[in-house]
Design a protein around this motif. Sequence first.
Motif, PDB file in Angstrom:
ATOM      1  N   CYS A 219       0.986  -1.162  -0.044  1.00  0.00           N
ATOM      2  CA  CYS A 219      -0.149   0.033   0.019  1.00  0.00           C
ATOM      3  C   CYS A 219       1.110   1.144  -0.108  1.00  0.00           C
ATOM      4  N   ASN A 263      -2.585   6.825   0.580  1.00  0.00           N
ATOM      5  CA  ASN A 263      -2.946   5.508   0.540  1.00  0.00           C
ATOM      6  C   ASN A 263      -3.505   4.948  -0.754  1.00  0.00           C
ATOM      7  N   ARG A 304       3.529   0.189   2.770  1.00  0.00           N
ATOM      8  CA  ARG A 304       2.983  -0.565   3.953  1.00  0.00           C
ATOM      9  C   ARG A 304       2.834  -2.083   3.531  1.00  0.00           C
ATOM     10  N   THR A 306       0.613  -4.685   3.565  1.00  0.00           N
ATOM     11  CA  THR A 306      -1.021  -4.910   4.099  1.00  0.00           C
ATOM     12  C   THR A 306      -1.494  -6.022   3.592  1.00  0.00           C
ATOM     13  N   GLN A 310      -5.929  -5.979   7.172  1.00  0.00           N
ATOM     14  CA  GLN A 310      -4.790  -4.648   7.656  1.00  0.00           C
ATOM     15  C   GLN A 310      -4.318  -5.175   8.854  1.00  0.00           C
ATOM     16  N   GLU A 311      -4.328  -6.347   9.497  1.00  0.00           N
ATOM     17  CA  GLU A 311      -3.688  -6.494  10.679  1.00  0.00           C
ATOM     18  C   GLU A 311      -2.303  -7.623  10.282  1.00  0.00           C
ATOM     19  N   HIS A 329       1.372  -3.166   8.168  1.00  0.00           N
ATOM     20  CA  HIS A 329       0.571  -2.149   7.600  1.00  0.00           C
ATOM     21  C   HIS A 329       0.915  -0.903   8.173  1.00  0.00           C
ATOM     22  N   ARG A 330       0.098   0.017   8.697  1.00  0.00           N
ATOM     23  CA  ARG A 330       0.601   1.606   9.310  1.00  0.00           C
ATOM     24  C   ARG A 330       1.298   1.258  10.567  1.00  0.00           C
TER      25      ARG A 330
END
Length: 372
Positions: A219, A263, A304, A306, A310-311, A329-330
């Motif tokens: 991402c 994003n 990112r 991803t 998103q975990e 991810h973030r």
Amino acid sequence: MPSTTEVLVIGGGLIGLATAVELAQQGVEVTVITRKLCEAATQSAAGMLAPQAERLSSGPLLDLCLRSRSLYADWVQTLENLTGLDAQYWPCGILAPLYEADLIDQNSEPQFILDTEHQWLDYSALSKQQLGLSSDVRGGWWFPADAQVDNQALAKVLSAAAQHLGVTILEGVNVNTIKHQGNRICQISTPTSHWQAEVYILAMGAWSGDLLPIPIQPCKGQMLSVHAITPSHGEQPLQHVLFGTEVYLVPRRNGRILIGATNENVGFQSHNTPLGIQALLAAAIRLFPQIQHMILEKFWSGFRPTTPDQEPILGTSPYENLFLATGHHRNGILLAPITGKIMANLILSGTSDPLLDCFNCQRFGYDWHASF
């Protein structure tokens, strides 16, 4: 003859290095192989430690993030004591300003907040907390326990700590294949060598899906920075991270302000675009108008790692000596301390943190043996 090591970490980003450091502190021989340290998502992030400002819903991910945040100050101090370097950890707190359209009920408690330290501030109180906010802001949340760290400084500190502890870091190494016999990994191959280890850890971030059949996609996030300190203004005017609904602003003590992030699901297209940068600048100026007069510094982007939900993917794999620490991810920078800790405990003692079951790769239902 293949090269050998006790533990082979594939990936030299913050997650791989944090896990390597935890293992090395307990006397394990660790080798880290990585393509390019500069490609890691760590290098292109802003370094926010913001499990609450990020509006994470209650559940296992928020629990993991809050636990990791609680470790951060002591974790960084340990690394700095080992290396003599400064990771620029700053417990500055985070403000989450809201515009009129964002307000539903300023007196209601959002479901993502679990502590008693947060505080709702109306515009008057928010403006006293941080001067220079836009008049479009109507109020916001104050999260004093959220913080930041200089991501690039932290990467240098972690790399130095790993080497101080005897970890071998090999940069410029691409892994071509992973071979297995039965339910064990027996070897990895690079263009110039083969490696064998007792334990393998995959921590390749956005590139993990290139090597194993796990659902991780890049991402893209574009970012830029401005410099606030000029001859007429000799100090940083922004004293807290601003986590807006359209953009975030992360001040550094040296006068820089990082602005992010887009994003974009565009694969590994690394270039910046006029549209992306324009959108970030417009949102930043709306939130903190002084931005328009600051010195424009640089643009960059990163990827990112991803997953579909998103975990992260953490813990065991279908192969008994292959462990996974990827897909953050973030939240990779925030989750580095807890990831290193629980992965090292799992590998060395077989002790599985209760939260690990929530992040196991098997939740996606892939048949590894059919495609690997």
